[in-house]
Design a protein around this motif. Structure first.
Motif, PDB file in Angstrom:
ATOM      1  N   PRO A   1      -2.530   9.036  -3.381  1.00  0.00           N
ATOM      2  CA  PRO A   1      -2.541  10.651  -3.074  1.00  0.00           C
ATOM      3  C   PRO A   1      -4.125  10.728  -2.114  1.00  0.00           C
ATOM      4  O   PRO A   1      -5.254  10.186  -2.379  1.00  0.00           O
ATOM      5  N   GLY A   2      -3.959  11.741  -1.698  1.00  0.00           N
ATOM      6  CA  GLY A   2      -4.887  12.527  -1.035  1.00  0.00           C
ATOM      7  C   GLY A   2      -5.168  11.499   0.235  1.00  0.00           C
ATOM      8  O   GLY A   2      -6.373  12.076   1.089  1.00  0.00           O
ATOM      9  N   LYS A   3      -4.630  11.079   0.866  1.00  0.00           N
ATOM     10  CA  LYS A   3      -4.436  10.467   2.171  1.00  0.00           C
ATOM     11  C   LYS A   3      -3.333  10.976   2.812  1.00  0.00           C
ATOM     12  O   LYS A   3      -2.107  11.001   2.890  1.00  0.00           O
ATOM     13  N   GLU A   4      -3.011  10.452   4.397  1.00  0.00           N
ATOM     14  CA  GLU A   4      -2.119  10.469   5.375  1.00  0.00           C
ATOM     15  C   GLU A   4      -0.975   9.385   4.831  1.00  0.00           C
ATOM     16  O   GLU A   4      -1.038   7.888   4.277  1.00  0.00           O
ATOM     17  N   ARG A   5       0.013   9.680   5.151  1.00  0.00           N
ATOM     18  CA  ARG A   5       1.365   8.965   4.910  1.00  0.00           C
ATOM     19  C   ARG A   5       0.654   8.355   6.084  1.00  0.00           C
ATOM     20  O   ARG A   5       0.977   7.724   7.573  1.00  0.00           O
TER      21      ARG A   5
ATOM     22  N   ASP B   1      -2.878  -1.331  -2.347  1.00  0.00           N
ATOM     23  CA  ASP B   1      -1.621  -0.947  -2.227  1.00  0.00           C
ATOM     24  C   ASP B   1      -0.441   0.074  -3.178  1.00  0.00           C
ATOM     25  O   ASP B   1       0.128   0.933  -2.835  1.00  0.00           O
ATOM     26  N   THR B   2      -1.783   0.590  -3.616  1.00  0.00           N
ATOM     27  CA  THR B   2      -1.096   1.837  -4.654  1.00  0.00           C
ATOM     28  C   THR B   2      -0.980   3.259  -3.670  1.00  0.00           C
ATOM     29  O   THR B   2      -1.482   3.603  -3.219  1.00  0.00           O
ATOM     30  N   ALA B   3       0.686   3.538  -3.749  1.00  0.00           N
ATOM     31  CA  ALA B   3       1.252   4.752  -3.090  1.00  0.00           C
ATOM     32  C   ALA B   3       2.530   4.169  -3.468  1.00  0.00           C
ATOM     33  O   ALA B   3       3.466   4.212  -4.289  1.00  0.00           O
ATOM     34  N   VAL B   4       3.034   6.141  -2.600  1.00  0.00           N
ATOM     35  CA  VAL B   4       4.948   6.299  -3.335  1.00  0.00           C
ATOM     36  C   VAL B   4       4.784   5.486  -1.907  1.00  0.00           C
ATOM     37  O   VAL B   4       4.255   5.399  -0.565  1.00  0.00           O
ATOM     38  N   TYR B   5       6.000   5.133  -1.905  1.00  0.00           N
ATOM     39  CA  TYR B   5       6.877   3.989  -0.697  1.00  0.00           C
ATOM     40  C   TYR B   5       8.350   5.108  -0.075  1.00  0.00           C
ATOM     41  O   TYR B   5       8.862   5.167  -1.538  1.00  0.00           O
ATOM     42  N   TYR B   6       8.290   4.572   1.015  1.00  0.00           N
ATOM     43  CA  TYR B   6       9.211   5.327   1.155  1.00  0.00           C
ATOM     44  C   TYR B   6      10.245   4.506   2.531  1.00  0.00           C
ATOM     45  O   TYR B   6       9.287   4.145   3.267  1.00  0.00           O
ATOM     46  N   CYS B   7      11.324   4.654   2.536  1.00  0.00           N
ATOM     47  CA  CYS B   7      12.094   4.090   3.186  1.00  0.00           C
ATOM     48  C   CYS B   7      12.406   5.394   4.357  1.00  0.00           C
ATOM     49  O   CYS B   7      13.266   6.552   3.791  1.00  0.00           O
ATOM     50  N   ALA B   8      12.644   4.847   5.760  1.00  0.00           N
ATOM     51  CA  ALA B   8      12.693   5.912   6.390  1.00  0.00           C
ATOM     52  C   ALA B   8      13.947   5.077   7.287  1.00  0.00           C
ATOM     53  O   ALA B   8      14.374   4.543   7.941  1.00  0.00           O
ATOM     54  N   ALA B   9      15.041   6.000   7.979  1.00  0.00           N
ATOM     55  CA  ALA B   9      16.185   5.220   8.998  1.00  0.00           C
ATOM     56  C   ALA B   9      15.772   6.181  10.663  1.00  0.00           C
ATOM     57  O   ALA B   9      16.258   7.880  10.417  1.00  0.00           O
TER      58      ALA B   9
ATOM     59  N   GLN C   1       6.830   5.097  -6.553  1.00  0.00           N
ATOM     60  CA  GLN C   1       5.826   4.752  -6.754  1.00  0.00           C
ATOM     61  C   GLN C   1       5.185   3.493  -7.162  1.00  0.00           C
ATOM     62  O   GLN C   1       6.424   2.344  -8.411  1.00  0.00           O
ATOM     63  N   VAL C   2       4.798   2.863  -6.448  1.00  0.00           N
ATOM     64  CA  VAL C   2       3.761   1.468  -6.385  1.00  0.00           C
ATOM     65  C   VAL C   2       2.231   1.425  -7.260  1.00  0.00           C
ATOM     66  O   VAL C   2       1.819   2.432  -6.699  1.00  0.00           O
ATOM     67  N   THR C   3       2.118   1.517  -8.638  1.00  0.00           N
ATOM     68  CA  THR C   3       0.659   0.856  -9.039  1.00  0.00           C
ATOM     69  C   THR C   3       0.432  -0.618  -8.816  1.00  0.00           C
ATOM     70  O   THR C   3       1.182  -1.004  -9.225  1.00  0.00           O
TER      71      THR C   3
END
Length: 122
Positions: A41-45, A90-98, A117-119
């Protein structure tokens, strides 16, 4: 078009572990490199880890090196992110990408999942 679906997120105490999975929906991602990114939250990817199609090339961000492991099982069309010794940071939303190249830059990836979401509680 490749659609990616992440799973495995949740709430864990500091020091604990989680394993994230990423699976394409509808099509194989044959030949693609895969990356994991996260956004708090509030940070860049930010970049977390990436793996080439063969698994020969693997990259990690300095913040997760030694704690996280990226792997893939091409027969199962699945990419994993094993996360150990988790910290509240490490709390953040984690995304995978191809994408077609194994890169640390998000712009190199063509397809993205919706995130999981990882909390990590202290």
């Amino acid at each position: 078009q490749v659609q990616l679906v992440e799973s495995g997120g949740g709430l864990v105490q500091a020091g604990g572990s989680l394993r994230l999975s990423c699976t394409p929906s509808g099509r194989t991602y044959s030949g693609y490199s895969m990356g994991w990114f996260r956004q708090a939250p509030g940070k860049e990817r930010e970049f977390v880890a990436a793996i080439s199609w063969s698994g020969f090339s693997i990259y990690y961000s300095d913040s997760v090196k030694g704690r996280f492991t990226i792997s893939r099982d091409n027969a199962k069309n699945t990419v994993y992110l094993q996360m150990n010794s988790l910290k509240p940071d490490d709390t953040a939303v984690y995304y995978c990408a191809a994408g077609r190249r194994t890169m640390k830059e998000g712009s190199a990836y063509d397809y993205w999942g919706q995130g999981t979401q990882v909390t990590v509680s202290s």
